[in-house]
Scaffold this motif. Structure first.
Motif, PDB file in Angstrom:
ATOM      1  N   GLU A 164       0.845  -1.206   0.000  1.00 27.11           N
ATOM      2  CA  GLU A 164       0.000   0.000   0.000  1.00 27.11           C
ATOM      3  C   GLU A 164       0.871   1.243   0.000  1.00 27.11           C
ATOM      4  O   GLU A 164       1.891   1.315   0.694  1.00 27.11           O
ATOM      5  CB  GLU A 164      -0.912   0.022   1.228  1.00 27.11           C
ATOM      6  N   VAL A 165       0.472   2.221  -0.828  1.00 25.75           N
ATOM      7  CA  VAL A 165       1.164   3.514  -0.873  1.00 25.75           C
ATOM      8  C   VAL A 165       0.117   4.619  -0.816  1.00 25.75           C
ATOM      9  O   VAL A 165      -0.904   4.558  -1.512  1.00 25.75           O
ATOM     10  CB  VAL A 165       2.017   3.675  -2.158  1.00 25.75           C
ATOM     11  N   ILE A 166       0.368   5.631   0.009  1.00 27.74           N
ATOM     12  CA  ILE A 166      -0.567   6.751   0.178  1.00 27.74           C
ATOM     13  C   ILE A 166       0.153   8.044  -0.188  1.00 27.74           C
ATOM     14  O   ILE A 166       1.314   8.253   0.193  1.00 27.74           O
ATOM     15  CB  ILE A 166      -1.087   6.841   1.630  1.00 27.74           C
ATOM     16  N   LEU A 167      -0.522   8.919  -0.941  1.00 26.96           N
ATOM     17  CA  LEU A 167       0.012  10.219  -1.314  1.00 26.96           C
ATOM     18  C   LEU A 167      -0.682  11.297  -0.495  1.00 26.96           C
ATOM     19  O   LEU A 167      -1.920  11.298  -0.376  1.00 26.96           O
ATOM     20  CB  LEU A 167      -0.197  10.478  -2.809  1.00 26.96           C
ATOM     21  N   TYR A 168       0.101  12.208   0.081  1.00 23.21           N
ATOM     22  CA  TYR A 168      -0.433  13.300   0.897  1.00 23.21           C
ATOM     23  C   TYR A 168      -0.085  14.643   0.269  1.00 23.21           C
ATOM     24  O   TYR A 168       0.987  14.812  -0.324  1.00 23.21           O
ATOM     25  CB  TYR A 168       0.176  13.263   2.305  1.00 23.21           C
ATOM     26  N   ARG A 169      -1.005  15.588   0.412  1.00 23.99           N
ATOM     27  CA  ARG A 169      -0.724  16.990   0.079  1.00 23.99           C
ATOM     28  C   ARG A 169      -1.016  17.820   1.314  1.00 23.99           C
ATOM     29  O   ARG A 169      -2.126  17.798   1.840  1.00 23.99           O
ATOM     30  CB  ARG A 169      -1.577  17.481  -1.096  1.00 23.99           C
ATOM     31  N   ASP A 170      -0.013  18.547   1.767  1.00 21.49           N
ATOM     32  CA  ASP A 170      -0.137  19.350   2.984  1.00 21.49           C
ATOM     33  C   ASP A 170      -0.689  18.512   4.144  1.00 21.49           C
ATOM     34  O   ASP A 170      -1.596  18.934   4.872  1.00 21.49           O
ATOM     35  CB  ASP A 170      -1.025  20.578   2.726  1.00 21.49           C
ATOM     36  N   ASN A 171      -0.154  17.289   4.258  1.00 23.39           N
ATOM     37  CA  ASN A 171      -0.477  16.346   5.335  1.00 23.39           C
ATOM     38  C   ASN A 171      -1.909  15.818   5.275  1.00 23.39           C
ATOM     39  O   ASN A 171      -2.406  15.255   6.253  1.00 23.39           O
ATOM     40  CB  ASN A 171      -0.232  16.988   6.712  1.00 23.39           C
ATOM     41  N   VAL A 172      -2.556  15.969   4.133  1.00 17.98           N
ATOM     42  CA  VAL A 172      -3.914  15.437   3.938  1.00 17.98           C
ATOM     43  C   VAL A 172      -3.855  14.347   2.878  1.00 17.98           C
ATOM     44  O   VAL A 172      -3.302  14.558   1.793  1.00 17.98           O
ATOM     45  CB  VAL A 172      -4.899  16.549   3.511  1.00 17.98           C
ATOM     46  N   GLU A 173      -4.420  13.170   3.159  1.00 15.03           N
ATOM     47  CA  GLU A 173      -4.410  12.055   2.211  1.00 15.03           C
ATOM     48  C   GLU A 173      -5.260  12.401   0.995  1.00 15.03           C
ATOM     49  O   GLU A 173      -6.403  12.817   1.112  1.00 15.03           O
ATOM     50  CB  GLU A 173      -4.965  10.801   2.891  1.00 15.03           C
ATOM     51  N   ILE A 174      -4.672  12.237  -0.218  1.00 17.76           N
ATOM     52  CA  ILE A 174      -5.425  12.548  -1.427  1.00 17.76           C
ATOM     53  C   ILE A 174      -5.536  11.356  -2.367  1.00 17.76           C
ATOM     54  O   ILE A 174      -6.441  11.308  -3.200  1.00 17.76           O
ATOM     55  CB  ILE A 174      -4.815  13.744  -2.177  1.00 17.76           C
ATOM     56  N   MET A 175      -4.627  10.369  -2.278  1.00 18.45           N
ATOM     57  CA  MET A 175      -4.674   9.191  -3.151  1.00 18.45           C
ATOM     58  C   MET A 175      -4.120   7.999  -2.394  1.00 18.45           C
ATOM     59  O   MET A 175      -3.271   8.146  -1.510  1.00 18.45           O
ATOM     60  CB  MET A 175      -3.847   9.395  -4.433  1.00 18.45           C
ATOM     61  N   ILE A 176      -4.588   6.807  -2.782  1.00 17.47           N
ATOM     62  CA  ILE A 176      -4.079   5.576  -2.198  1.00 17.47           C
ATOM     63  C   ILE A 176      -3.948   4.529  -3.287  1.00 17.47           C
ATOM     64  O   ILE A 176      -4.809   4.442  -4.180  1.00 17.47           O
ATOM     65  CB  ILE A 176      -4.995   5.086  -1.050  1.00 17.47           C
ATOM     66  N   GLN A 177      -2.851   3.789  -3.263  1.00 20.38           N
ATOM     67  CA  GLN A 177      -2.609   2.723  -4.223  1.00 20.38           C
ATOM     68  C   GLN A 177      -2.451   1.407  -3.457  1.00 20.38           C
ATOM     69  O   GLN A 177      -1.637   1.311  -2.538  1.00 20.38           O
ATOM     70  CB  GLN A 177      -1.328   2.980  -5.025  1.00 20.38           C
ATOM     71  N   SER A 178      -3.244   0.418  -3.844  1.00 16.07           N
ATOM     72  CA  SER A 178      -3.089  -0.913  -3.271  1.00 16.07           C
ATOM     73  C   SER A 178      -2.198  -1.740  -4.186  1.00 16.07           C
ATOM     74  O   SER A 178      -2.206  -1.569  -5.399  1.00 16.07           O
ATOM     75  CB  SER A 178      -4.452  -1.590  -3.105  1.00 16.07           C
ATOM     76  N   GLY A 179      -1.419  -2.645  -3.604  1.00 18.16           N
ATOM     77  CA  GLY A 179      -0.504  -3.439  -4.395  1.00 18.16           C
ATOM     78  C   GLY A 179       0.865  -2.790  -4.457  1.00 18.16           C
ATOM     79  O   GLY A 179       1.181  -1.871  -3.697  1.00 18.16           O
ATOM     80  N   SER A 180       1.684  -3.254  -5.375  1.00 16.82           N
ATOM     81  CA  SER A 180       3.079  -2.822  -5.425  1.00 16.82           C
ATOM     82  C   SER A 180       3.326  -1.646  -6.362  1.00 16.82           C
ATOM     83  O   SER A 180       4.470  -1.333  -6.663  1.00 16.82           O
ATOM     84  CB  SER A 180       3.963  -4.003  -5.859  1.00 16.82           C
ATOM     85  N   ASN A 181       2.266  -0.998  -6.866  1.00 18.40           N
ATOM     86  CA  ASN A 181       2.436   0.131  -7.788  1.00 18.40           C
ATOM     87  C   ASN A 181       2.723   1.408  -6.994  1.00 18.40           C
ATOM     88  O   ASN A 181       1.847   1.902  -6.282  1.00 18.40           O
ATOM     89  CB  ASN A 181       1.171   0.314  -8.631  1.00 18.40           C
ATOM     90  N   PRO A 182       3.932   1.967  -7.092  1.00 14.29           N
ATOM     91  CA  PRO A 182       4.263   3.164  -6.303  1.00 14.29           C
ATOM     92  C   PRO A 182       4.015   4.472  -7.046  1.00 14.29           C
ATOM     93  O   PRO A 182       4.464   5.522  -6.603  1.00 14.29           O
ATOM     94  CB  PRO A 182       5.762   2.980  -6.055  1.00 14.29           C
ATOM     95  N   HIS A 183       3.313   4.428  -8.196  1.00 19.43           N
ATOM     96  CA  HIS A 183       3.143   5.615  -9.035  1.00 19.43           C
ATOM     97  C   HIS A 183       1.769   6.238  -8.840  1.00 19.43           C
ATOM     98  O   HIS A 183       0.760   5.539  -8.689  1.00 19.43           O
ATOM     99  CB  HIS A 183       3.326   5.263 -10.505  1.00 19.43           C
ATOM    100  N   PHE A 184       1.733   7.566  -8.864  1.00 21.27           N
ATOM    101  CA  PHE A 184       0.484   8.327  -8.802  1.00 21.27           C
ATOM    102  C   PHE A 184       0.456   9.301  -9.971  1.00 21.27           C
ATOM    103  O   PHE A 184       1.490   9.874 -10.333  1.00 21.27           O
ATOM    104  CB  PHE A 184       0.382   9.122  -7.500  1.00 21.27           C
TER     105      PHE A 184
END
Length: 357
Positions: A150-170
């Motif tokens: 799992e990989v989570i992308l944050y903007r200004d400490n707020v979660e905006i996207m989440i990826q399940s699996g081994s894909n580290p790209h947003f």
């Protein structure tokens, strides 16, 4: 005796003469990374290369700088082997070569900034600013490349996207000015029957309009003529398509489209405005009308162009950079923004509305 006195005089004079400035050319050195990214983990390697674009094929030597500090290393390549956090900084290079009159130096290169991260995760962001309407790609790198679930992308400490699996790209599509901010990522994986979770340092992302709203300047040259100047900032990535400028007096276009942002006009009272257009990108921006001389009233849109429920677009007060001029916008949603395709070509001679502040 006279010879000895002459030699002493020359030596004394040489001590008081100002030092000779090093000879420089108009050539500028170029530094590039040939191995490794601009953001790396401590212990990894970066290789930089210096070159001089010399059409005469002269042989150059090189010297290297980190910030204002001159490094002891010389040669075409600079290698940061097993880089440490303290190796972070801006690196420059400069070319030099011998000549009959002494060493000749090039101008220093533009810097390459290297950031060495001692942590477990790095968020890779594009090196250039983002543009409204485009797509930005982010990649979350983890030291040792474990099998991430799992990989989570944050903007200004707020979660905006989440990826399940081994894909580290947003992929952040259809950028707006609100997408600007400080980004970080969190990655999680399982190891030894435990869940590990690490978070990257923040990385700054800037989002700009392709065209800022033009500002019209009116310069009186004499009692007969004046110059109209359309000021704006054009942020397209190179190679940037050409811009056309249009100038208006009382809703009527003055002359034809021009690649110059200025126009020489006769002095006439009225409301003046300018428009910038990038045909290849189908983007247009209007300035706010500006009055000259003794005029009354405000410029209005031709009645046949006014839709029944039309109202001008009002940009958020907190985002002055997002202010835009539109011909009309029929009952837009409160939060909608139209940054592209402001008007078709056949409206070139029509009247822009004003932005209401």
């Amino acid at each position: 005796m006279d010879v000895v006195i002459s030699l002493l005089f020359i030596l004394t004079l040489a001590q008081h003469l100002p030092p000779v400035a090093p000879l420089e050319t108009l050539l500028s050195a170029v530094v590039e990374s040939v191995l490794g990214d601009s953001r790396i983990f401590s212990g990894e390697e970066v290789r930089l290369r210096c070159s001089v674009p010399d059409v005469h094929g002269s042989k150059w030597d090189y010297q290297w700088f980190k910030g204002s500090e001159k490094l002891g290393h010389s040669g075409e390549h600079l290698v940061l082997w097993k880089a440490r956090v303290k190796d972070s900084g801006k690196y420059y290079c400069q070319g030099l070569r011998d000549s009959l009159v002494g060493n000749i130096y090039t101008l220093k290169s533009l810097p390459v900034e290297i950031q060495v991260d001692g942590g477990w995760a790095i968020l890779e962001v594009p090196p250039q600013h983002g543009l409204v309407g485009q797509t930005l790609k982010f990649t979350c790198h983890v030291r040792g490349n474990p099998s991430i679930h799992e990989v989570i992308l944050y903007r200004d400490n707020v979660e905006i996207m989440i990826q399940s699996g081994s894909n580290p790209h947003f992929h952040l599509n259809n950028l707006t000015l609100e997408d600007q901010g400080m980004y970080s990522c969190r990655a999680s994986w399982d190891s030894d029957r435990l869940t590990r979770s690490v978070i990257s340092a923040e990385a700054s992302v800037q989002v700009l309009e392709v065209l800022t709203q033009p500002i019209l300047e009116i310069v009186e040259l004499d009692h007969l003529k004046m110059r109209l100047i359309c000021h704006l900032q054009y942020n397209a990535h190179a190679p940037a398509p050409s811009i056309n400028y249009y100038f208006y007096n009382n809703n009527k276009r003055l002359g034809t489209a021009t690649s110059e942002n200025r126009f020489l006009a006769k002095q006439r009272p009225g409301h003046y405005s300018c428009k910038a257009k990038v045909p290849q990108l189908d983007i247009s921006r209007w300035s706010e009308p500006k009055s000259f001389g003794q005029v009354t009233g405000q410029p209005t849109m031709p009645p046949f162009l006014q839709p029944r429920n039309a109202r001008p677009f009002v940009p958020p007060v907190s985002s002055p950079a997002a202010a835009q001029m539109f011909l009309y916008q029929a009952s837009p949603a409160p939060d909608s923004q139209m940054s592209h395709n402001e008007m078709p070509d056949y409206f070139d001679d029509m009247t822009p509305t004003t932005v209401i502040h």
